[in-house]
Design a protein around this motif. Structure first.
Motif, PDB file in Angstrom:
ATOM      1  N   THR A   1      10.438 -25.026  22.768  1.00 24.12           N
ATOM      2  CA  THR A   1      10.085 -23.525  22.409  1.00 24.12           C
ATOM      3  C   THR A   1       9.997 -22.805  23.805  1.00 24.12           C
ATOM      4  O   THR A   1      10.056 -23.352  24.882  1.00 24.12           O
ATOM      5  N   HIS A   2      10.078 -21.514  23.406  1.00 27.67           N
ATOM      6  CA  HIS A   2       9.909 -20.600  24.694  1.00 27.67           C
ATOM      7  C   HIS A   2       8.817 -19.877  24.341  1.00 27.67           C
ATOM      8  O   HIS A   2       8.588 -19.088  23.450  1.00 27.67           O
ATOM      9  N   TRP A   3       7.698 -20.053  25.369  1.00 26.61           N
ATOM     10  CA  TRP A   3       6.588 -19.187  25.191  1.00 26.61           C
ATOM     11  C   TRP A   3       5.802 -18.869  26.610  1.00 26.61           C
ATOM     12  O   TRP A   3       6.103 -19.719  27.686  1.00 26.61           O
ATOM     13  N   ASP A   4       5.285 -17.911  26.902  1.00 27.35           N
ATOM     14  CA  ASP A   4       4.575 -17.491  27.872  1.00 27.35           C
ATOM     15  C   ASP A   4       5.735 -17.306  29.073  1.00 27.35           C
ATOM     16  O   ASP A   4       5.203 -17.508  30.214  1.00 27.35           O
ATOM     17  N   GLY A   5       6.848 -16.968  28.857  1.00 30.63           N
ATOM     18  CA  GLY A   5       7.919 -16.766  29.895  1.00 30.63           C
ATOM     19  C   GLY A   5       8.417 -18.043  30.135  1.00 30.63           C
ATOM     20  O   GLY A   5       9.221 -17.972  31.441  1.00 30.63           O
ATOM     21  N   HIS A   6       8.108 -19.216  29.672  1.00 31.09           N
ATOM     22  CA  HIS A   6       8.829 -20.444  30.195  1.00 31.09           C
ATOM     23  C   HIS A   6       9.314 -21.318  28.944  1.00 31.09           C
ATOM     24  O   HIS A   6       8.894 -21.070  27.705  1.00 31.09           O
ATOM     25  N   ASP A   7      10.317 -21.928  29.325  1.00 40.36           N
ATOM     26  CA  ASP A   7      10.668 -23.151  28.420  1.00 40.36           C
ATOM     27  C   ASP A   7       9.766 -24.422  28.403  1.00 40.36           C
ATOM     28  O   ASP A   7       9.448 -24.949  29.366  1.00 40.36           O
ATOM     29  N   HIS A   8       9.533 -25.051  27.226  1.00 40.01           N
ATOM     30  CA  HIS A   8       8.680 -26.180  26.979  1.00 40.01           C
ATOM     31  C   HIS A   8       9.331 -27.231  26.240  1.00 40.01           C
ATOM     32  O   HIS A   8      10.239 -26.726  25.251  1.00 40.01           O
ATOM     33  N   GLY A   9       9.294 -28.434  26.589  1.00 39.36           N
ATOM     34  CA  GLY A   9       9.976 -29.460  25.486  1.00 39.36           C
ATOM     35  C   GLY A   9       9.240 -30.693  25.574  1.00 39.36           C
ATOM     36  O   GLY A   9       8.359 -31.287  26.561  1.00 39.36           O
ATOM     37  N   MET A  10       9.427 -31.356  24.567  1.00 39.56           N
ATOM     38  CA  MET A  10       8.774 -32.790  24.408  1.00 39.56           C
ATOM     39  C   MET A  10       9.866 -33.646  23.630  1.00 39.56           C
ATOM     40  O   MET A  10      10.207 -33.107  22.826  1.00 39.56           O
ATOM     41  N   THR A  11       9.761 -34.900  23.969  1.00 39.36           N
ATOM     42  CA  THR A  11      10.583 -35.836  23.166  1.00 39.36           C
ATOM     43  C   THR A  11       9.849 -36.116  21.952  1.00 39.36           C
ATOM     44  O   THR A  11       8.606 -36.520  21.828  1.00 39.36           O
ATOM     45  N   ALA A  12      10.663 -36.283  20.674  1.00 35.96           N
ATOM     46  CA  ALA A  12       9.885 -36.795  19.463  1.00 35.96           C
ATOM     47  C   ALA A  12      11.045 -37.255  18.478  1.00 35.96           C
ATOM     48  O   ALA A  12      12.295 -37.014  18.737  1.00 35.96           O
TER      49      ALA A  12
ATOM     50  N   ARG B   1       0.259 -26.017  20.613  1.00 43.28           N
ATOM     51  CA  ARG B   1      -0.314 -24.787  20.514  1.00 43.28           C
ATOM     52  C   ARG B   1       0.797 -23.614  21.019  1.00 43.28           C
ATOM     53  O   ARG B   1       0.762 -22.522  20.703  1.00 43.28           O
ATOM     54  N   LYS B   2       1.929 -24.217  21.814  1.00 44.54           N
ATOM     55  CA  LYS B   2       2.956 -23.493  22.166  1.00 44.54           C
ATOM     56  C   LYS B   2       3.831 -22.882  21.079  1.00 44.54           C
ATOM     57  O   LYS B   2       4.269 -21.782  20.889  1.00 44.54           O
ATOM     58  N   ILE B   3       4.093 -24.108  19.996  1.00 44.42           N
ATOM     59  CA  ILE B   3       4.810 -23.602  19.063  1.00 44.42           C
ATOM     60  C   ILE B   3       3.915 -22.595  17.994  1.00 44.42           C
ATOM     61  O   ILE B   3       4.494 -21.550  17.504  1.00 44.42           O
TER      62      ILE B   3
END
Length: 174
Positions: free
Chosen positions: A25-36, A61-63
């Motif tokens: 996702t993109h939140w608070d000006g940053h890209d975030h990722g996790m493996t699932a 929380r970011k999503i």
């Protein structure tokens, strides 16, 4: 569940081979990722997908805040990327993301989906997000990265389904 029962349950579920995905996702000006590996298609009309995120995961929380997420289905050989987003950062990895509909997606992924959160369902210690797919890309020439018994792997002998299968309605009786 006791710790032993949780481990037994997890080990039994690990016998179901799955694909490997990076949820972003993109939140608070940053890209975030996790493996699932908890990803599935839900509906063709409208096009819906679902992901499952642990309540303790920072991604949850970011999503919720962004209202959007992307799924990158990893291709075989992308183990380093899977580990990177599974909490084992690899500083040698650079330029990991492309953009799809304004969301980060893993470069060279087998398939990518961008979605808007449509529903959020609390399920035990996870939240299931149902997303309305807004854009997608895919590469049907690559093989998937697989996860089985806690290890990454690849298809050894991929066989296509028969070209023509009869349309039969069946009902299973137990």
């Amino acid at each position: 569940m006791s710790q032993l029962e949780q481990r037994t349950f997890r080990d039994a579920c690990g016998l179901f081979a799955t694909g490997v995905n990076v949820i972003t996702t993109h939140w608070d000006g940053h890209d975030h990722g996790m493996t699932a590996n908890a990803f599935m298609s839900i509906s063709l009309d409208p096009p819906l997908i679902a992901i499952s995120i642990a309540e303790k995961a920072r991604m949850l929380r970011k999503i919720q805040a962004s209202g959007r997420f992307a799924v990158s289905v990893l291709a075989s050989g992308k183990d380093k990327i899977a580990w990177h987003f599974a909490g084992k950062p690899n500083p040698s990895l650079h330029g990991l993301f492309d953009s799809l509909d304004g969301l980060p997606v893993v470069s060279g992924a087998l398939a990518t989906f961008s979605a808007e959160v449509r529903d959020e369902i609390l399920a035990g210690d996870h939240t299931i997000f149902v997303g309305h797919v807004r854009a997608l890309n895919w590469d049907s020439n690559a093989d998937p990265l697989l996860f089985f018994k806690g290890k990454f792997g690849a298809l050894e002998d991929a066989r296509k389904a028969p070209a023509s299968m009869p349309q039969i309605e069946t009902e299973l009786m137990w």
